[in-house]
Motif scaffolding. Sequence first.
Motif, mmCIF file in Angstrom:
data_model
loop_
_atom_site.group_PDB
_atom_site.id
_atom_site.type_symbol
_atom_site.label_atom_id
_atom_site.label_comp_id
_atom_site.label_asym_id
_atom_site.label_seq_id
_atom_site.Cartn_x
_atom_site.Cartn_y
_atom_site.Cartn_z
ATOM 1 N N GLN A 35 -5.112 -2.500 2.742
ATOM 2 C CA GLN A 35 -4.860 -1.989 3.886
ATOM 3 C C GLN A 35 -3.486 -2.752 4.409
ATOM 4 O OE1 GLN A 35 -7.780 -4.707 6.907
ATOM 5 N NE2 GLN A 35 -8.097 -5.511 4.751
ATOM 6 N N PHE A 36 -2.479 -2.914 4.345
ATOM 7 C CA PHE A 36 -1.509 -3.184 4.701
ATOM 8 C C PHE A 36 -0.163 -3.003 3.945
ATOM 9 C CE2 PHE A 36 -4.532 -6.166 7.029
ATOM 10 C CZ PHE A 36 -4.279 -5.508 8.061
ATOM 11 N N LYS A 62 2.443 2.161 -1.638
ATOM 12 C CA LYS A 62 1.653 3.338 -1.980
ATOM 13 C C LYS A 62 1.661 3.277 -3.127
ATOM 14 C CE LYS A 62 2.054 3.753 2.604
ATOM 15 N NZ LYS A 62 1.279 3.020 3.403
ATOM 16 N N SER A 63 1.654 3.217 -4.189
ATOM 17 C CA SER A 63 1.367 3.145 -5.925
ATOM 18 C C SER A 63 0.014 2.245 -5.937
ATOM 19 C CB SER A 63 2.732 3.969 -6.577
ATOM 20 O OG SER A 63 4.031 2.384 -6.325
ATOM 21 N N SER A 64 -0.008 1.411 -5.589
ATOM 22 C CA SER A 64 -0.330 -0.395 -5.712
ATOM 23 C C SER A 64 -1.222 -0.381 -4.428
ATOM 24 C CB SER A 64 0.425 -1.056 -6.436
ATOM 25 O OG SER A 64 0.932 -1.712 -5.011
ATOM 26 N N ALA A 65 -0.803 0.538 -4.023
ATOM 27 C CA ALA A 65 -1.922 -0.738 -2.502
ATOM 28 C C ALA A 65 -3.663 -0.476 -3.333
ATOM 29 C CB ALA A 65 -1.513 0.376 -1.636
ATOM 30 N N SER A 66 -3.682 0.887 -3.510
ATOM 31 C CA SER A 66 -4.945 1.684 -3.376
ATOM 32 C C SER A 66 -6.048 1.133 -4.554
ATOM 33 C CB SER A 66 -5.170 3.624 -3.856
ATOM 34 O OG SER A 66 -4.596 3.402 -5.305
ATOM 35 N N LYS A 67 -4.502 -0.088 -5.281
ATOM 36 C CA LYS A 67 -5.715 -0.876 -6.424
ATOM 37 C C LYS A 67 -5.433 -1.950 -6.329
ATOM 38 C CE LYS A 67 -2.483 1.395 -9.333
ATOM 39 N NZ LYS A 67 -1.470 1.940 -9.944
ATOM 40 N N PHE A 77 -2.797 -4.741 13.247
ATOM 41 C CA PHE A 77 -2.795 -3.879 13.556
ATOM 42 C C PHE A 77 -1.877 -2.295 12.241
ATOM 43 C CE2 PHE A 77 -3.276 -6.538 17.365
ATOM 44 C CZ PHE A 77 -4.696 -6.063 17.780
ATOM 45 N N THR A 78 -2.680 -1.012 13.027
ATOM 46 C CA THR A 78 -1.960 0.021 12.406
ATOM 47 C C THR A 78 -1.768 0.544 12.306
ATOM 48 O OG1 THR A 78 -2.433 -0.804 9.816
ATOM 49 C CG2 THR A 78 -1.393 0.764 10.119
ATOM 50 N N ASN A 82 -7.038 10.691 4.772
ATOM 51 C CA ASN A 82 -6.446 10.193 3.678
ATOM 52 C C ASN A 82 -6.040 8.674 3.763
ATOM 53 O OD1 ASN A 82 -8.365 11.996 1.246
ATOM 54 N ND2 ASN A 82 -6.510 13.516 1.618
ATOM 55 N N HIS A 83 -5.216 8.852 4.660
ATOM 56 C CA HIS A 83 -4.994 7.123 4.865
ATOM 57 C C HIS A 83 -5.478 6.346 4.302
ATOM 58 C CE1 HIS A 83 -2.552 4.847 6.924
ATOM 59 N NE2 HIS A 83 -1.838 5.328 7.299
ATOM 60 N N GLN A 84 -5.153 5.389 3.819
ATOM 61 C CA GLN A 84 -5.673 4.542 3.663
ATOM 62 C C GLN A 84 -6.687 3.289 4.113
ATOM 63 O OE1 GLN A 84 -1.102 1.970 2.589
ATOM 64 N NE2 GLN A 84 -2.480 0.570 2.418
#
Length: 651
Positions: A271-272, A276-281, A557-558, A565-567
Motif C-alpha cells: 500500500q505505502f 516501486k520495484s519491491s512494493a508489489s512483492k 491516506f494516499t 494500475n496504481h498500487q
Amino acid sequence: MKLKFFLIVFISFFVFNIQAQANQKEILFSVDDEPVYTSEFIRVYNKNLDLVQDESQKDIDEYLTLFTNYKLKLKEAKALGLHEKASYKRELNNYKKQLAKGFMTDTKVTDALVEEAYDRMSYDVKANHILIKVLENANPEDTLLAYNDILKLRERALKEGFDVVRKEVHNGQTIYGEELGYFSGFKMVYKFENVAFKTPVGTISQPFRTRFGYHIINVQDKRKSRGERTVAHIMVIKKEGDSLAEKPENRIQDIYKKLNQGEDFEALAKQFSDDKSSASKGGKLSPFSSGQISAQEFENVAFGLENIGDISKPFQTQYGWHIIKLYGKKPIPPFEEMKAELQEKIKRDSRSKLIDDALTSKLRNQYNIEIEDKDLDYFASILNKDYLEGKWSLPDNFKNENTFFKIEQTPYSYKQFADYLLKTQRNSKSSNSFKNIVLEKFETFLNTKLLEYKEDNLENESEDFSYILSEYREGLLLFDLMESTIWNASKTDSTEIKNYYETNKGNYITPKRIDAVVASSSKQKTLKKVSKLLEENMPLDEIKRLVNSNDDVQVIFTKDMMDANHQAIPDNFKFKKGISKIYNHNSAFVVVKVNDVLPKTQKTFEEAKGAIISDYQNYKEEKWLKELHEKYKVVVNDDVLVKVKSQIKNK
C-alpha cells in the motif's frame, strides 16, 4: 563500453560460428552461395534453447528464420566493408586480449588460490596496523633504515601495548597507525591479507613489506562471516516539489505504529512503500551479503536483526526512511557455488601475479625454451655506467642478427632484446650489477614474448577460445551495422519518424486517470467512519486527528493522480466522481474519494517520443529485412532440414 558489450552479446545470441572443413558437413542453407552448415545451426539452437523466453523461437522453423535473418545481416555488413573499419579491428583486438586472459592461466595454482580465497571469505579478521612508508624502488640504505625502524616499533609494541604505540607514532605522512576494523578476503592487498589471516588473534606479526612500505599487524579478532540476508522493506521518500506532501518521517512512524498494532508487513508495503520495484512483492528484496548494499546503515540494520520475522524500528539512509523485516539468514554459499566468482576476483587481484609466474614457467617448458649463458654474458659485457644514467647506446659492432632464443619456430634476435634494454634503461637500480640487470630485464622480456606468442596462437590451440572469439567478432560487426542502419534513425530520419507518429497516433494514448484520495485501514468499521467524513469534505488532517492518535494509527491516506494500475486502486475499480464503496484490497480495506476523472488523452509527439522512436526502429528493421531477402538469394536444403528436425527432436 559496458552497454555496447551487452548489446553485442544480445545480438550474437543467435550465432556460435563453428570453423571446420566444408566437406565434412551438410549444408542447411546458403546465402548467395555462401554455405551455412547443419552442425552450426544445431549447436546454436541447442546452446540457446534454455535461454529463449519466447516459445515461438523454440520452434525450429521460427528459429531458422531468425538465424537466416542473422546471416543476411552479416552478409550485408561485410558487403558494406564494416569489417575493414579501424575502429572495428581495434575493439575486436581489445576484446581478444581480454578474453585470452581467461584461457592463459595455470590451473593448479589458480585452484589453490581459489580454495584459499574461499576460506578467507568465510571469515572476517579485525586488525590494526602500523606502516612505515618506503618507496618500492628505494635505495638499500633507505630500505634498511625503514626495516630497522619497524623492528624497533614492534619491540616497543610488545612491551607497551600495540595501540599505545600506534596512536603515538601516527603522523599521517611517513608513519601510519590505523584501526582497520573487520575485513575478509580481497579487501586488502594480497601480501597484507596473507599476514593478517596467518597471524594468531592477540599477537603482533613480524615486519613485512608491501608496495606501501613496512608493516606490523595486531590481530584483535577473527569471526565467521556474517553471510547473506533476505529482507523486505517499506521505504518512504520525500516528495520533492510537493509542498502538500506529508513529511516522510511522520509517514514512516504512522506505518510503524500500524505494524505494532499487528497489521501485516507485506500488506503495508504494497500500500505505502515508495520503492516501486519491491512494493508489489510485499517489499521483498533480493538476498545480499556484506558490501553489496550501497547504504551502510541499511546493511547494519539488516544484519543486526536476529530472528526470522524481526522488524526494525524506522531509520534513515540517504535514500529515505525504511522499516526492515528479516526473512532469511544464509551462511557463505558452498565452495562450488562461489568458485567461478572467486576465479574472476583473483584475476583482478594482486595474487594474480602468482598465477602469471606459474603460467610463464609452464610456457617455458611447453615451448622448450633454451638460453645460452654466453648470450646473457654478452649483453652484460656491453653495458656500462651510461646505462644507469639513461644515456647508453649500442656499440658499433653489435651483433644485430644473432638469434637469442626461439619459441617453437619463431626466432627472437639480439636486436629485439637490445631494443628492450634501450627502452627500459632508466628503470634500472643502480645497486645491481650489470649481470643482474641483464638477468632481470631478460626475465621480463622473455615472459612478455611467451605470453604474446601464446595469445597470438590461442585461436589455433583452443577450440573454445575460437568459438567465443568468433561469436564476439560477428556480434561486434552486427552491432556496427544495426547502429548505422537502424538505431541512429532518431538522428537521420526525423521527418519519417514524425510521419510514423501521425499514421500511428492511436498507439500513444495517456490512459484514463483519477485525481483521488485512498484511505486504507485494517478495520472496516474505521473506514465507514472515514467514508462519512470524506463525504462531508472534511480536510484530511482533521480526519487523521479524529481517527488516529500518537500511539494508534487506524488509517493511512494516499493522495495522487492514479490510473487503473496504481498500487492503491482496487481491481476493476470504476472511475467516477464521489466516494466509493469499501473494498478489500492488498489484505486491507480501502475507500476511494474521486475528486475528478481525467479522460484518456492523445500524447503529443514530444510526450511519446521515446516509444515512437523504438516502434519506428522496429518498423524500419522489418522493412530492411525484406530488402535484404530480395538482395541476397537464400536457398534452404529441405531434405537436410527434415533430418535436422528429426535429430533435434530425438535428443
